[in-house]
Design a protein around this motif. Structure first.
Motif, PDB file in Angstrom:
ATOM      1  N   ALA A   1       0.828  -1.205   0.000  1.00  0.00           N
ATOM      2  CA  ALA A   1       0.000   0.000   0.000  1.00  0.00           C
ATOM      3  C   ALA A   1       0.861   1.252   0.000  1.00  0.00           C
ATOM      4  O   ALA A   1       0.544   2.240  -0.686  1.00  0.00           O
ATOM      5  CB  ALA A   1      -0.936   0.002   1.199  1.00  0.00           C
TER       6      ALA A   1
ATOM      7  N   GLU B   1       2.269   1.606  -3.456  1.00  0.00           N
ATOM      8  CA  GLU B   1       1.222   2.046  -4.375  1.00  0.00           C
ATOM      9  C   GLU B   1       0.884   3.518  -4.169  1.00  0.00           C
ATOM     10  O   GLU B   1       0.697   4.262  -5.125  1.00  0.00           O
ATOM     11  CB  GLU B   1      -0.029   1.203  -4.182  1.00  0.00           C
ATOM     12  CG  GLU B   1      -1.109   1.492  -5.201  1.00  0.00           C
ATOM     13  CD  GLU B   1      -2.286   0.555  -5.041  1.00  0.00           C
ATOM     14  OE1 GLU B   1      -3.431   1.066  -5.067  1.00  0.00           O
ATOM     15  OE2 GLU B   1      -2.067  -0.653  -4.897  1.00  0.00           O
ATOM     16  N   SER B   2       0.827   3.968  -2.910  1.00  0.00           N
ATOM     17  CA  SER B   2       0.512   5.380  -2.664  1.00  0.00           C
ATOM     18  C   SER B   2       1.645   6.282  -3.143  1.00  0.00           C
ATOM     19  O   SER B   2       1.398   7.359  -3.661  1.00  0.00           O
ATOM     20  CB  SER B   2       0.224   5.617  -1.184  1.00  0.00           C
ATOM     21  OG  SER B   2       1.399   5.449  -0.417  1.00  0.00           O
ATOM     22  N   ARG B   3       2.882   5.817  -2.983  1.00  0.00           N
ATOM     23  CA  ARG B   3       4.005   6.608  -3.497  1.00  0.00           C
ATOM     24  C   ARG B   3       3.978   6.667  -5.019  1.00  0.00           C
ATOM     25  O   ARG B   3       4.200   7.718  -5.601  1.00  0.00           O
ATOM     26  CB  ARG B   3       5.330   6.025  -3.034  1.00  0.00           C
ATOM     27  CG  ARG B   3       5.602   6.245  -1.583  1.00  0.00           C
ATOM     28  CD  ARG B   3       6.918   5.632  -1.179  1.00  0.00           C
ATOM     29  NE  ARG B   3       7.063   5.672   0.254  1.00  0.00           N
ATOM     30  CZ  ARG B   3       7.793   4.845   0.946  1.00  0.00           C
ATOM     31  NH1 ARG B   3       8.464   3.883   0.334  1.00  0.00           N
ATOM     32  NH2 ARG B   3       7.866   4.942   2.251  1.00  0.00           N
TER      33      ARG B   3
ATOM     34  N   GLY C   1       1.344   6.239  -6.876  1.00  0.00           N
ATOM     35  CA  GLY C   1       0.172   7.004  -7.263  1.00  0.00           C
ATOM     36  C   GLY C   1       0.392   8.493  -7.113  1.00  0.00           C
ATOM     37  O   GLY C   1       0.025   9.283  -7.973  1.00  0.00           O
ATOM     38  N   SER C   2       1.032   8.901  -6.005  1.00  0.00           N
ATOM     39  CA  SER C   2       1.267  10.319  -5.806  1.00  0.00           C
ATOM     40  C   SER C   2       2.325  10.836  -6.767  1.00  0.00           C
ATOM     41  O   SER C   2       2.230  11.954  -7.277  1.00  0.00           O
ATOM     42  CB  SER C   2       1.670  10.607  -4.355  1.00  0.00           C
ATOM     43  OG  SER C   2       2.892   9.956  -4.052  1.00  0.00           O
TER      44      SER C   2
END
Length: 157
Positions: A139, A142-144, A146-147
């Motif tokens: 997660a 993925e957030s890195r 995505g950002s």
């Protein structure tokens, strides 16, 4: 499991022609043979090894069947095929699994069989910790990504 980043990514590789996951098969074989080999090297008899490993496997089957029984009504509801019996029967099956577990644990077996439930619980806890650690790590990645992808998209505009 390697596709979900729960094991090393090298275990994803499959044979070019047969499409069999050879490395994963070898790793699974080693994981199955290793405890037996260690016990045999320590002089434990074959029947004891069979009984102990069978008991640990039984705990795993009971937990897996109980979890499937609990999850089945939700799965059926999400697929629009839930009927009254499809709620009652899984709960009865889960209750039967709990009775089977209780029958294996009470009265507390003597000797090594009395310690096996704790060994299984430690194994289960280690697996849950491994799963939650990898899930959180995925997660974060993925957030890195995505950002950074949205930042790159904003820069492109």
């Amino acid at each position: 499991m390697s596709h979900r980043n729960l094991t090393h990514r090298s275990l994803r590789a499959t044979h070019a022609r047969n499409e069999t996951p050879g490395r994963a098969i070898v790793a699974t074989g080693i994981a199955a043979v290793l405890p037996v080999a260690i016990l045999a090297a320590r002089g434990v008899g074959g029947l004891d090894v069979y009984g102990w490993m069978g008991s640990l496997a039984t705990y795993g089957f009971i937990v897996a069947y109980a979890l499937v029984s609990i999850a089945l009504p939700r799965y059926l509801r999400e697929h629009g095929v839930c009927r009254p019996g499809s709620r009652i029967i899984p709960w009865m099956a889960c209750f039967a699994m709990l009775l089977a577990l209780a029958g294996n644990l009470y009265p507390v077996p003597e000797g090594p069989y009395g310690r096996l439930p704790y060994i299984y619980l430690a194994y289960l806890a280690a697996g849950l910790l491994w799963f939650s650690w990898n899930t959180r790590k995925a997660a974060l990645v993925e957030s890195r990504n995505g950002s950074s992808a949205s930042a790159a998209h904003r820069e492109a505009e």
